[in-house]
Motif scaffolding. Structure first.
Motif, short mmCIF file in Angstrom:
data_model
loop_
_atom_site.label_atom_id
_atom_site.label_comp_id
_atom_site.label_asym_id
_atom_site.label_seq_id
_atom_site.Cartn_x
_atom_site.Cartn_y
_atom_site.Cartn_z
N TRP A 84 0.80 -1.35 0.13
CA TRP A 84 -0.03 0.21 0.05
C TRP A 84 0.87 1.16 -0.01
O TRP A 84 1.68 1.43 0.89
CB TRP A 84 -0.98 0.07 1.15
CG TRP A 84 -1.55 -1.43 1.40
CD1 TRP A 84 -1.26 -2.41 1.75
CD2 TRP A 84 -3.23 -1.29 1.17
NE1 TRP A 84 -2.32 -3.22 1.82
CE2 TRP A 84 -3.34 -2.82 1.39
CE3 TRP A 84 -4.13 -0.44 0.79
CZ2 TRP A 84 -4.74 -3.29 1.42
CZ3 TRP A 84 -5.44 -0.97 0.78
CH2 TRP A 84 -5.71 -2.07 1.02
N VAL A 85 0.86 1.98 -1.08
CA VAL A 85 1.96 3.04 -1.40
C VAL A 85 1.09 4.31 -1.61
O VAL A 85 0.26 4.55 -2.48
CB VAL A 85 2.68 2.57 -2.53
CG1 VAL A 85 4.01 3.47 -2.67
CG2 VAL A 85 3.17 1.13 -2.40
N ALA A 86 1.88 5.32 -1.03
CA ALA A 86 1.53 6.84 -1.24
C ALA A 86 2.89 7.55 -1.44
O ALA A 86 3.59 7.30 -1.03
CB ALA A 86 0.91 7.44 -0.14
N THR A 87 2.86 8.47 -2.60
CA THR A 87 3.72 9.38 -3.11
C THR A 87 3.74 10.61 -2.55
O THR A 87 2.49 11.14 -2.54
CB THR A 87 4.08 9.30 -4.42
OG1 THR A 87 2.94 9.74 -5.33
CG2 THR A 87 4.07 7.71 -5.03
N THR A 88 4.46 11.57 -2.20
CA THR A 88 4.62 12.75 -1.77
C THR A 88 5.58 13.43 -2.00
O THR A 88 6.59 12.89 -2.62
CB THR A 88 4.17 12.55 -0.26
OG1 THR A 88 4.07 14.13 0.21
CG2 THR A 88 5.41 12.33 0.58
N THR A 89 5.54 14.52 -1.48
CA THR A 89 7.04 15.48 -2.02
C THR A 89 7.53 16.11 -0.65
O THR A 89 6.87 15.76 0.42
CB THR A 89 6.49 16.81 -2.52
OG1 THR A 89 5.49 17.57 -2.09
CG2 THR A 89 6.10 16.35 -3.94
N ALA A 90 8.68 16.42 -0.78
CA ALA A 90 9.51 16.84 0.80
C ALA A 90 8.44 17.85 1.60
O ALA A 90 7.77 18.79 1.01
CB ALA A 90 10.72 17.54 0.29
N GLY A 91 8.46 17.81 2.72
CA GLY A 91 7.97 18.59 3.68
C GLY A 91 6.53 18.09 4.20
O GLY A 91 5.78 18.53 5.06
#
Length: 470
Positions: free
Chosen positions: A84-91
């Protein structure tokens, strides 16, 4: 997307955060794409392949929860044999996203009845509808089953009936009651939406699940013994509605624990056999006004699954360890490695362990295995890639002993290579048993619900890590 007052509040609070979730996807253990949702349109489908290449390239059984590729961060968990994966950005907060993924997996299990590759494939439309409701342009809105059940229209497709002894996913319910009744197979994995078709029937499932971590020294002495446990409640309460606060408050569940249950050595109670834990925590919905005096948990149940209590006990088990191993390692005249294993099950005679598996590391270069097993319900095989002999016992009755003689062909066997044998790792499941002795004394609803009411309780202890040094 439809929105409730709760989701509006969440949206307003989340706008002040940096970007949250860019994509969410669910992969099988082989890397097959089961679910893919891009909330911001900032990346292509190749991001899924990049994640799977990174997670499978790592050594060890526990890859890091957070990984990065250029300016994209992958946060993932493993549930039901799936990624189960989620991508995000820094912060963004990795802890928030990890909690979101755990809650997403719990929601899918609530709505589909079980977590598996097959159930996800059969309910992909339902899962996409869930994602549309709980995430808006990358911002988390709500993960409440009570809120979502008013919006979700897609009906779940159940994949298979429940088996009492299928504990590959511990969150499944279906148990033996105090009157020795077993939960019907169709009830244990029923999605929460199916409560609409029950004609007002209320059902409550309670699981007391414990995980053992044990280390036994080569001299047979216990070096470490920890137990982590939890009480999980899954309920179908057709009368409960998030929009009607009065209806929810009319239904209260009271869970009675052992009267001698104590937290810490300073709280030992009564003159009977005490059930003690070192630490204990409760779900925020649990009211504890009767806990100190009568060891009763009070809560207003909601649709779906909740972990209402978690506890831990360290190095002070009230009963004997379930298994003892007596190994003999030597070399015969033909240069073969001989491993004679006697495994004793110290459970009460009327109980049994199931799915017992002993993994015995062996020297590098072991090429073949011959075996002599004491009973026909055992099996063993040599797995050269993992450099281990795997000894499996489907059912192991309490108060009995089993043995196995393994003969290994190891080229250039030396005294040094014989030291590569062990330690032995055991995995098992103990139905109807808790290592701490914790029991559900009673399970009551007030007021009594109209129509038929069923309450099911199950106890199970299984190995988290059970290591025996040789």
């Amino acid at each position: 997307m439809r929105s409730s007052e709760a989701s509006i509040c969440l949206r307003k609070s989340n706008r002040g955060l940096s970007r949250m979730i860019s994509q969410v996807f669910i992969l099988s253990s082989k890397g097959d794409h089961l679910i893919y949702k891009d909330f911001r349109g900032g990346a292509g489908n190749d991001i899924v392949s990049i994640f799977y290449e990174k997670v499978t390239a790592l050594t060890g059984d526990q890859p890091p929860v957070v990984m990065n590729h250029k300016d994209i961060y992958f946060v993932h968990i493993r549930q039901g044999g799936l990624y189960w994966v989620a991508t995000t950005t820094a912060g963004s907060s990795p802890f928030t996203i990890t909690e979101f993924l755990n809650r997403l997996a719990a929601l899918v299990k609530d709505y589909c009845g079980s977590l598996s590759e097959k159930s996800v494939q059969m309910n992909f439309a339902l899962i996409y509808e869930l994602l549309d409701e709980i995430v808006d342009y990358g911002y988390i809105q709500t993960t409440s089953s009570d809120v979502l059940k008013n919006f979700i229209q897609t009906e779940a497709v159940t994949s298979r009936p429940f088996s009492l002894f299928d504990l590959s996913n511990v969150g499944l319910f279906g148990a033996e009651t105090q009157q020795s009744k077993v939960a019907p197979s169709s009830a244990a994995t029923r999605p929460i939406q199916s409560s609409r078709e029950q004609g007002g029937k209320s059902e409550i499932f309670v699981d007391v699940i414990e995980r053992m971590t044990v280390v036994i020294g080569s001299n047979g002495l216990l070096m470490k013994a920890d137990v982590e446990g939890e009480i999980r409640v899954k309920c179908y309460m057709p009368s409960c509605s998030v929009w009607c606060v009065c209806a929810v408050s009319l239904t209260e569940m009271r869970i009675g624990l052992n009267e001698e249950f104590s937290i810490g050595k300073s709280q030992l109670r009564g003159y009977g056999a005490a059930v003690r834990v070192d630490e204990c925590s409760f779900h925020q919905a649990v009211r504890l006004d009767e806990f100190d005096s009568h060891r009763i948990l009070r809560l207003c149940p909601s649709q779906g699954e909740q972990t209402v209590m978690q506890y831990q006990l360290s190095d002070d088990l009230p009963s004997a360890l379930p298994f003892r191993l007596f190994p003999t390692i030597e070399r015969d005249n033909g240069g073969r490695l001989l491993m004679y294993m006697k495994l004793r099950c110290d459970l009460p005679p009327k109980s049994a362990a199931i799915n017992v598996c002993a993994t015995i590391p062996v020297p590098k270069g072991s090429v073949s295995l011959s075996q002599e097993l004491s009973s026909p319900d055992q099996s063993a095989e040599l797995k050269p890639q993992s450099r281990a002999v795997v000894w499996q016992i489907a059912r192991f009755a309490g108060g009995t002993q089993l043995s196995a003689l393994f003969k290994l062909e190891v080229p250039s066997l030396s005294s040094a290579s014989m030291l590569e044998v062990g330690p032995v790792g055991l995995s098992f499941e103990l139905p109807k048993i808790t290592a701490t002795g914790l029991q559900i004394r009673f399970l009551r609803l007030s007021p009594i619900q109209p129509g038929p009411s069923q309450r099911w309780v199950r106890y199970v202890t299984h190995s988290d890590s059970y290591t025996i040094r040789i």
